[in-house]
Scaffold this active site. Structure first.
Site, PDB file in Angstrom:
ATOM      1  N   HIS A   1       0.853  -1.190   0.000  1.00  0.00           N
ATOM      2  CA  HIS A   1       0.000   0.000   0.000  1.00  0.00           C
ATOM      3  C   HIS A   1       0.879   1.227   0.000  1.00  0.00           C
ATOM      4  O   HIS A   1       1.934   1.225   0.637  1.00  0.00           O
ATOM      5  CB  HIS A   1      -0.914   0.008   1.244  1.00  0.00           C
ATOM      6  CG  HIS A   1      -2.076   0.908   1.076  1.00  0.00           C
ATOM      7  ND1 HIS A   1      -2.004   2.256   1.340  1.00  0.00           N
ATOM      8  CD2 HIS A   1      -3.335   0.668   0.638  1.00  0.00           C
ATOM      9  CE1 HIS A   1      -3.179   2.799   1.080  1.00  0.00           C
ATOM     10  NE2 HIS A   1      -4.007   1.863   0.655  1.00  0.00           N
TER      11      HIS A   1
ATOM     12  N   ASP B   1      -8.002  -5.574   0.140  1.00  0.00           N
ATOM     13  CA  ASP B   1      -8.483  -6.313  -1.026  1.00  0.00           C
ATOM     14  C   ASP B   1      -8.113  -7.781  -0.976  1.00  0.00           C
ATOM     15  O   ASP B   1      -8.678  -8.600  -1.692  1.00  0.00           O
ATOM     16  CB  ASP B   1      -7.905  -5.691  -2.303  1.00  0.00           C
ATOM     17  CG  ASP B   1      -8.410  -4.291  -2.482  1.00  0.00           C
ATOM     18  OD1 ASP B   1      -9.610  -4.085  -2.258  1.00  0.00           O
ATOM     19  OD2 ASP B   1      -7.617  -3.409  -2.817  1.00  0.00           O
TER      20      ASP B   1
HETATM   21  N1  CMC Z   1       4.203  -7.671  -4.789  1.00  0.00           N
HETATM   22  C1  CMC Z   1       5.548  -7.671  -4.960  1.00  0.00           C
HETATM   23  N2  CMC Z   1       6.323  -6.581  -4.844  1.00  0.00           N
HETATM   24  C2  CMC Z   1       5.716  -5.411  -4.552  1.00  0.00           C
HETATM   25  C3  CMC Z   1       4.332  -5.321  -4.365  1.00  0.00           C
HETATM   26  C4  CMC Z   1       3.564  -6.501  -4.478  1.00  0.00           C
HETATM   27  N3  CMC Z   1       2.236  -6.477  -4.319  1.00  0.00           N
HETATM   28  N4  CMC Z   1       3.982  -4.045  -4.087  1.00  0.00           N
HETATM   29  C5  CMC Z   1       5.134  -3.337  -4.091  1.00  0.00           C
HETATM   30  N5  CMC Z   1       6.170  -4.165  -4.376  1.00  0.00           N
HETATM   31  C6  CMC Z   1       7.590  -3.777  -4.442  1.00  0.00           C
HETATM   32  C7  CMC Z   1       7.898  -3.038  -5.722  1.00  0.00           C
HETATM   33  O1  CMC Z   1       8.329  -3.906  -6.742  1.00  0.00           O
HETATM   34  C8  CMC Z   1       8.962  -2.072  -5.275  1.00  0.00           C
HETATM   35  O2  CMC Z   1      10.183  -2.778  -5.221  1.00  0.00           O
HETATM   36  P1  CMC Z   1      11.578  -2.004  -5.549  1.00  0.00           P
HETATM   37  O3  CMC Z   1      11.705  -0.945  -4.507  1.00  0.00           O
HETATM   38  O4  CMC Z   1      12.601  -3.087  -5.411  1.00  0.00           O
HETATM   39  O5  CMC Z   1      11.446  -1.452  -6.938  1.00  0.00           O
HETATM   40  C9  CMC Z   1       8.591  -1.729  -3.833  1.00  0.00           C
HETATM   41  O6  CMC Z   1       7.815  -2.853  -3.369  1.00  0.00           O
HETATM   42  C10 CMC Z   1       7.761  -0.455  -3.709  1.00  0.00           C
HETATM   43  O7  CMC Z   1       6.650  -0.549  -4.616  1.00  0.00           O
HETATM   44  P2  CMC Z   1       5.995   0.713  -5.339  1.00  0.00           P
HETATM   45  O8  CMC Z   1       5.209   0.246  -6.504  1.00  0.00           O
HETATM   46  O9  CMC Z   1       7.063   1.750  -5.593  1.00  0.00           O
HETATM   47  O10 CMC Z   1       5.056   1.258  -4.179  1.00  0.00           O
HETATM   48  P3  CMC Z   1       3.799   2.169  -4.383  1.00  0.00           P
HETATM   49  O11 CMC Z   1       3.555   2.836  -3.084  1.00  0.00           O
HETATM   50  O12 CMC Z   1       3.955   3.036  -5.587  1.00  0.00           O
HETATM   51  O13 CMC Z   1       2.640   1.118  -4.732  1.00  0.00           O
HETATM   52  C11 CMC Z   1       0.786  -0.313  -4.633  1.00  0.00           C
HETATM   53  C12 CMC Z   1       1.638   0.731  -3.887  1.00  0.00           C
HETATM   54  C13 CMC Z   1      -0.466  -0.622  -3.823  1.00  0.00           C
HETATM   55  C14 CMC Z   1       0.351   0.229  -6.016  1.00  0.00           C
HETATM   56  C15 CMC Z   1       1.642  -1.610  -4.826  1.00  0.00           C
HETATM   57  O14 CMC Z   1       2.029  -2.114  -3.555  1.00  0.00           O
HETATM   58  C16 CMC Z   1       0.920  -2.673  -5.627  1.00  0.00           C
HETATM   59  O15 CMC Z   1       0.944  -2.642  -6.875  1.00  0.00           O
HETATM   60  N6  CMC Z   1       0.217  -3.643  -4.933  1.00  0.00           N
HETATM   61  C17 CMC Z   1      -0.582  -4.638  -5.614  1.00  0.00           C
HETATM   62  C18 CMC Z   1      -1.904  -4.036  -6.008  1.00  0.00           C
HETATM   63  C19 CMC Z   1      -2.833  -3.822  -4.830  1.00  0.00           C
HETATM   64  O16 CMC Z   1      -3.028  -4.698  -3.998  1.00  0.00           O
HETATM   65  N7  CMC Z   1      -3.436  -2.632  -4.793  1.00  0.00           N
HETATM   66  C20 CMC Z   1      -4.433  -2.300  -3.770  1.00  0.00           C
HETATM   67  C21 CMC Z   1      -4.075  -1.124  -2.948  1.00  0.00           C
HETATM   68  S1  CMC Z   1      -5.159  -1.014  -1.521  1.00  0.00           S
HETATM   69  C22 CMC Z   1      -6.658  -0.550  -2.154  1.00  0.00           C
HETATM   70  C23 CMC Z   1      -6.747   0.889  -2.439  1.00  0.00           C
HETATM   71  O17 CMC Z   1      -6.522   1.695  -1.533  1.00  0.00           O
HETATM   72  O18 CMC Z   1      -7.110   1.205  -3.590  1.00  0.00           O
END
Ligand code: CMC
Length: 429
Positions: free
Chosen positions: A305, A363
């Protein structure tokens, strides 16, 4: 004297005011930065930017805290109901019994949609994604309810707000019924909000339908948990759309479009599909390895998240609700739940997830519960949109009522070509 932060830009020292909220980190007010330095700030994804002042929702992502108008989500989910949450969102305080009864009555009296909307639905293919239908139908409400689109009139704003809270379940149920070729079921005013929605989804005209109170309570709780989440992508979209003076129905349609994405509201659908793809607990390790592989775009849906770097407090409540629903329904060995539990256990112990602070989000569990109730995966994000409508409306209203409100207009760092001469088409090689 109020606090300031001093930054150096070239030879200049620039003082910027620091603003303090009730709780949470202070913010540096950079509103005058461009005037003083000629520079903008650069923050793609807004990871260090507070876009507004708000009194609605507070999140402490490190501590795993979520408050609606100051009340902990756990207490509201345990003791309140969804319409009470809507009241709290809109008016800032919990209602008295009389206020609650009046609010329930007013929302209930707005649940029907204009009959012409029925024909509007006929234009969609039967296999249309219900979120596509929702984006269109909620936007179309502005064509049906002209009398509540004047945003300068506070009475009209309130009627539009009540209409959207009331009509979202009706439209969502219609989108579902249309997709399965069943007749629309009209709302029934002697049922509570969530039971009414379940009936509109699952009743058919040829037989009596009794709402299962276990489903109704669990779904109502899911709605509470999704009601608001401060300045997330869809809420920021609603605020940005509303900042231009667009009517509230159009703004909420914009929010629905944003919510649809798999990184946001679409994650519950994606999480369930992922659990189905994993299939059995013995495949879990393989998928965890895929998620950790830098060369593999696969991510564990329902994990991570932007704000929570601790267990999402909504996920804890949802996990409990999922177990309650499945056990009360006598579903003991749900394979998806087994995969989910195994996945959660492995991921929570894995160095990659610990180091990156990736915990299960709401989720991860909501999909399993919704599936047990009989909702197809394509409806999951629609249910999220239904619930989040109350937060979107409260945030939109807060923005409109803020006297300092102005159109949202970010700037950019231009990295395209420098100025160059236009070449007539006949002279181009
Ligand atoms: N599985 C594997 N690796 C992950 C995941 C995951 N679900 N989420 C983040 N990472 C890794 C990512 O690869 C990155 O690694 P590195 O630093 O080595 O490049 C690191 O963790 C940080 O990720 P980010 O994408 O820069 O973080 P963010 O804050 O931009 O993204 C997120 C947050 C929710 C989009 C992401 O965690 C994700 O895509 N999760 C899966 C989708 C999901 O469950 N979304 C629902 C969010 S909750 C509902 C809502 O509020 O809408």
């Amino acid at each position: 004297m109020s606090a300031t932060s001093t930054i150096s830009v070239g030879d200049n020292q620039v003082d910027l005011p620091i603003k303090t909220g009730t709780i949470g980190p202070d913010v540096i007010d950079i509103g005058k930065l461009h005037a003083k330095t000629g520079m903008f700030t650069f923050d793609p994804g807004f990871t260090s930017t507070a876009s507004c002042e708000s009194k609605i929702t507070y999140i402490d992502g490190d501590a795993g805290v979520l408050l609606y108008r100051g009340y902990p989500i756990e207490q509201i989910a345990e003791q309140g109901d969804f319409l009470e949450t809507c009241y709290l969102m809109l008016f800032g305080e919990l209602p008295t019994p009389a206020q609650k009864a009046d609010f329930d009555y007013r929302v209930t009296r707005h649940t029907m949609v204009h009959d012409q909307m029925n024909r509007f639905f006929q234009g969609f293919r039967r296999d249309a994604h219900p979120m596509a239908i929702m984006v269109a139908c909620v936007g179309a409400l502005s064509a049906f309810y002209h009398d509540s689109t004047d945003i300068s009139d506070d009475k009209q704003r309130m009627i539009a707000s009540l209409r959207m809270i009331a009509k979202m379940p009706t439209l969502a149920a219609m989108a579902y019924k249309y997709s399965i070729g069943q007749p629309f079921v009209y709302p029934k005013n002697d049922l509570d909000y969530t039971s009414n929605f379940l009936r509109m989804c699952f009743a058919v005209p040829c037989e009596e339908f009794v709402v299962n109170p276990i489903y109704a309570r669990a779904l109502d709780r899911i709605f509470i948990l999704h009601a608001d989440h401060e300045q997330n992508a869809s809420t920021s979209t609603v605020r940005l759309a509303g900042s231009s003076g667009a009517n509230p129905f159009a703004c909420i349609a914009a929010g629905i479009a944003c919510l649809w994405g798999p990184a946001h509201g679409g994650a519950n659908e994606a999480a369930l599909k992922m659990l189905e793809e994993i299939g059995t607990p013995d495949n879990v390790a393989k998928y965890v390895a895929k998620a950790k592989d830098k060369n593999d775009p696969f991510r564990l849906m329902g994990f991570g998240h932007r704000v929570y770097k601790n267990y999402d407090p909504r996920a804890r409540i949802m996990q409990k609700t999922t177990h309650e629903v499945l056990s009360q329904l006598g579903i003991k060995d749900d394979p998806l739940l087994e995969v989910a539990v195994q996945l959660e256990q492995i991921a929570l112990k894995d160095e990659y997830f610990i180091e990156k602070k990736l915990y299960p989000n709401i989720d991860f569990y909501s999909g399993i519960t919704l599936k047990a109730m009989g909702f197809p995966t394509s409806m999951f994000t629609v249910l999220f949109a239904l619930a989040r409508t109350t937060g979107w409306i409260a945030q939109w209203a807060e923005m409109i009522e803020d006297p300092s409100q102005k159109i949202g207009r970010p700037r950019q760092l231009y990295i395209g070509p420098d100025k160059r001469e236009y070449v007539p088409i006949g002279q181009r090689g």
